[in-house]
Design an enzyme around this catalytic site. Structure first.
Site, PDB file in Angstrom:
ATOM      1  N   SER A 254       4.012  22.704  14.675  1.00 29.63           N
ATOM      2  CA  SER A 254       3.186  21.880  15.541  1.00 29.63           C
ATOM      3  C   SER A 254       1.957  21.414  14.778  1.00 29.63           C
ATOM      4  O   SER A 254       1.723  21.819  13.640  1.00 29.63           O
ATOM      5  CB  SER A 254       2.763  22.683  16.768  1.00 29.63           C
ATOM      6  OG  SER A 254       1.812  23.653  16.355  1.00 29.63           O
ATOM      7  N   LYS A 255       1.208  20.586  15.439  1.00 30.92           N
ATOM      8  CA  LYS A 255      -0.022  20.002  14.909  1.00 30.92           C
ATOM      9  C   LYS A 255      -0.936  21.077  14.284  1.00 30.92           C
ATOM     10  O   LYS A 255      -1.646  20.835  13.323  1.00 30.92           O
ATOM     11  CB  LYS A 255      -0.715  19.305  16.083  1.00 30.92           C
ATOM     12  CG  LYS A 255      -1.770  18.293  15.755  1.00 30.92           C
ATOM     13  CD  LYS A 255      -1.208  16.991  15.223  1.00 30.92           C
ATOM     14  CE  LYS A 255      -2.165  16.467  14.162  1.00 30.92           C
ATOM     15  NZ  LYS A 255      -1.629  15.665  13.128  1.00 30.92           N
ATOM     16  N   ARG A 256      -0.874  22.266  14.880  1.00 29.29           N
ATOM     17  CA  ARG A 256      -1.692  23.380  14.404  1.00 29.29           C
ATOM     18  C   ARG A 256      -1.401  23.692  12.917  1.00 29.29           C
ATOM     19  O   ARG A 256      -2.249  24.193  12.192  1.00 29.29           O
ATOM     20  CB  ARG A 256      -1.349  24.593  15.274  1.00 29.29           C
ATOM     21  CG  ARG A 256      -2.256  25.773  15.193  1.00 29.29           C
ATOM     22  CD  ARG A 256      -1.846  26.800  16.240  1.00 29.29           C
ATOM     23  NE  ARG A 256      -0.433  27.181  16.143  1.00 29.29           N
ATOM     24  CZ  ARG A 256       0.074  27.994  15.212  1.00 29.29           C
ATOM     25  NH1 ARG A 256      -0.715  28.535  14.313  1.00 29.29           N
ATOM     26  NH2 ARG A 256       1.361  28.284  15.201  1.00 29.29           N
ATOM     27  N   GLU A 264       2.107  10.193   9.112  1.00 28.07           N
ATOM     28  CA  GLU A 264       0.945  10.854   8.504  1.00 28.07           C
ATOM     29  C   GLU A 264       1.253  11.237   7.055  1.00 28.07           C
ATOM     30  O   GLU A 264       0.411  11.102   6.173  1.00 28.07           O
ATOM     31  CB  GLU A 264       0.574  12.124   9.292  1.00 28.07           C
ATOM     32  CG  GLU A 264      -0.054  11.848  10.628  1.00 28.07           C
ATOM     33  CD  GLU A 264      -0.245  13.115  11.467  1.00 28.07           C
ATOM     34  OE1 GLU A 264      -1.337  13.252  12.030  1.00 28.07           O
ATOM     35  OE2 GLU A 264       0.678  13.948  11.570  1.00 28.07           O
TER      36      GLU A 264
END
Ligand code: GLU
Length: 487
Positions: A254-256, A264
Site C-alpha cells: 500500500s501507499k504506506r 509514480e
C-alpha cells in the site's frame, strides 16, 4: 489449449493504476502473447459511487507506457464491444430478468431501513451477516402489490440453502466453499445497474473469455460466479488467481510502503523495461536465478503453472538495482534522450534553457554508470552547471590532513594545472598523480581535496574526467574559491 486464448484485464476505474493491477495485466498479456491469443481491456464501471474521473485514461497511460497493448478495448473496438460496462446495461438487465423467470433469482423489495434494522439485530445476536431472505418466498401477488406501491426492487440470487461448490484453480488447486455461508447476494440494483458479480459473469461469457487471471482477493467471488454461470447455462472459464503483492514486511502493498502507482514509478525515473522485467518476476520465475529477461523471453517462457502461490514480494531495493542495470545498458544517446525531461525539470532554474545537449552528451557519459533512476541524474550532474560553493570546509580536509597541508596541496596543484598546455585526462594524470608523493600524501588525500574543491562533492565520477568536462578555467576558479574558503 483446446480453445482460443481470450483473456482480459477488467479494472474498475477507481484510482491510479496500482502495480498490483499491472501484475495482473502482465499475466494476462503474457498469456495472450504466448499462445497467440487475444488480450482485452474491459472497464468495469458499474459502481458509480466509486468511479474516479480520469482513472480510465490513467490506466491506459500506464499500460501504454509499459507497451502492454490490448487487442480489443474501449478505444479499439472489437467484435465483442462495447468494452465499457456502463454501455452494456441492457445485457445485465436481460440476464437478471431471465434468472428471475427461471426461478434462479427473485425480486427483493426490502427498504434500506429494514436492512439496517436486520443488520443491527444480526450483530446483536452474533449471527453471521447476510440478507435474511425476507422476500425470497414472495408470491406473484405479493410482488405485484409492492410494484403497485411504487417500490423499485433489487434482484437477488436464490442461493441453494446447502451443499458445496468446488473449483479447480490453476494456482491454488481445489478450492471448496460451503454454500451455507453465502447469502442471497444482489445481482441487479434498483437503479438498473448490475453488481460486479453479474456484470463480470455476463461479460466474461459474452466476450468468450477462456481464462480469468486475477488477484487472490477475488477468489471468494468464484462460488457466486460459478452459480451464476450454471443458472444461465454457460460454461465457466478457467480460473487462475495470483497472490496479492506484499511489501518486504509481508503486509499488503500500500501507499504506506511508498509509491504504488505505475505512473509514480515512471515520474520517479524508472524505465518501462525495468518495471516490465521486475513486475514480471514477482511471483513468477524462469528458473529461480535469472533476473534479467527480455520481453521476448518472458513471452516465450510464460506458463500459468509457474505462478507461485506465495512470494509476491515487492522489493524496492531489487527494483532500484534492476533499474541501474537497465540504465547502464542504454546506449548513450538513449540515456540522454530519456534523461532530458528530468534534467529540464530538475536542474536549478538559473541553468540556461534549452539545455546544451552537446555538453550534456559529454557529461552524461560520466554518470550513466552511477544513476539508479533517471530522476537522480539532475543531482548527479548539477555541479557541472552551477557553482556549488556552500559545501562545508571540512570536506576539503581529508583524513590525516590539516588545513595547512590542504592549502599546500591545492596551491601546488593549482600551479601545476596553470602550467598545463593540454587539459585532458592523461595530462592531468601525469601531472597530478606523482604530486601526491612529492607532497608526502596518499593519492586519495590529494585527490579528495581536489575533488571537493572542483565539484563541491565528496563523491563524483572519476576525478580527471570530471575536471576535463569542467574545463581548466572553471577548475582553477573553483580551486581559488576553495583556497579562499580555507584562508
Ligand atoms: N473489476 C474488478 C477489479 O477491479 C475485476 C476483477 C476480475 O478480474 O474479475 O479488479
Amino acid at each position: 489449449m483446446t480453445q482460443p486464448v481470450r483473456v482480459r484485464f477488467a479494472p474498475s476505474p477507481t484510482g491510479m493504476p496500482h502495480v498490483g493491477g499491472i501484475r495482473t495485466v502482465m499475466f494476462n498479456w503474457l498469456m495472450a502473447r504466448h499462445y497467440g491469443g487475444v488480450f482485452i481491456l474491459r472497464i468495469e464501471d458499474t459502481d458509480v459511487a466509486r468511479k474516479v474521473e480520469g482513472a480510465v485514461e490513467y490506466i491506459m497511460e500506464g499500460l501504454r507506457w509499459l507497451e502492454l497493448d490490448w487487442d480489443e478495448g474501449p478505444d479499439k473496438g472489437g467484435n465483442y464491444g462495447p468494452y465499457v460496462q456502463s454501455q452494456r446495461l441492457h445485457l445485465y438487465q436481460e440476464a437478471a430478468e431471465r434468472l428471475v423467470e427461471q426461478g434462479y433469482a427473485y425480486r427483493c423489495y426490502c427498504s434500506p431501513e429494514r436492512l439496517e434494522v436486520m443488520r443491527a439485530e444480526q450483530v446483536k445476536s452474533k449471527l453471521p451477516p447476510g440478507y435474511d431472505r425476507h422476500c425470497r418466498a414472495f408470491s406473484a401477488k405479493e410482488c405485484a402489490e409492492q410494484e403497485t406501491a411504487g417500490i423499485k426492487p433489487v434482484v437477488r440470487f436464490k442461493m441453494p440453502l446447502e451443499g458445496e461448490i468446488t473449483h479447480n484453480d490453476i494456482t491454488y488447486g481445489k478450492v471448496t466453499f460451503d454454500l451455507r455461508t453465502l447469502d442471497d447476494f444482489i445481482l441487479l440494483k434498483s437503479d438498473g445497474f448490475p453488481t460486479y458479480h453479474l456484470a463480470n459473469v455476463v461479460d466474461d461469457h459474452a466476450m468468450a473469455i477462456s481464462h480469468v487471471i486475477r488477484g487472490e482477493e477475488w477468489i471468494s467471488s468464484v462460488p457466486r460466479h460459478l452459480l451464476i454461470y450454471k443458472a444461465l447455462g454457460y460454461e465457466p472459464p478457467e480460473y487462475v488467481h495470483h497472490p496479492l503483492l506484499r511489501g518486504t514486511d509481508h503486509a499488503k502493498l500500500s501507499k504506506r510502503h511508498g509509491d504504488v502507482s505505475i505512473l509514480e514509478f515512471r515520474d520517479n525515473g524508472y524505465l518501462p523495461e525495468t518495471m516490465f522485467n521486475f513486475i514480471g518476476l514477482i511471483g513468477w520465475s524462469l528458473d529461480d536465478k535469472t533476473e534479467i529477461l527480455t520481453r521476448q523471453q518472458f513471452i516465450d517462457n510464460f506458463s500459468l503453472e509457474r505462478i507461485g502461490k506465495t512470494g509476491a514480494i515487492f522489493d524496492r531495493k531489487k527494483l532500484e538495482w534492476m533499474n541501474g542495470v537497465y540504465i547502464r545498458a542504454l546506449n548513450p544517446e538513449d540515456f540522454l534522450q530519456r534523461s532530458l525531461p528530468f534534467l529540464e525539470k530538475g536542474l536549478p532554474h538559473q541553468v540556461k534553457r534549452p539545455l546544451d545537449t552537446d555538453y550534456l552528451r559529454q557529461i552524461l557519459l560520466l554518470v550513466q554508470e552511477r544513476a539508479k533512476t533517471l530522476a537522480e541524474v539532475p543531482e548527479l550532474v548539477s555541479f557541472f552547471f552551477v557553482e556549488e560553493t556552500a559545501y562545508p570546509v571540512e570536506d576539503l580536509i581529508g583524513k590525516g590532513m590539516t588545513k595547512e597541508s590542504t592549502v599546500e596541496a591545492l596551491g601546488v596543484s593549482r600551479q601545476r594545472i596553470v602550467n598545463l598546455e593540454k587539459f585532458d585526462t592523461e595530462t592531468l594524470e601525469t601531472a597530478l598523480r606523482p604530486l601526491a608523493e612529492e607532497l608526502g600524501l596518499k593519492t586519495g588525500q590529494l585527490f579528495g581535496a581536489l575533488r571537493t574543491a572542483t565539484t563541491g562533492r565528496t563523491a563524483t565520477p572519476p576525478l580527471f574526467q570530471t575536471m576535463v568536462a569542467l574545463g581548466k578555467e572553471r577548475c582553477l576558479e573553483r580551486i581559488d574559491h576553495a583556497l579562499a574558503k580555507l584562508a
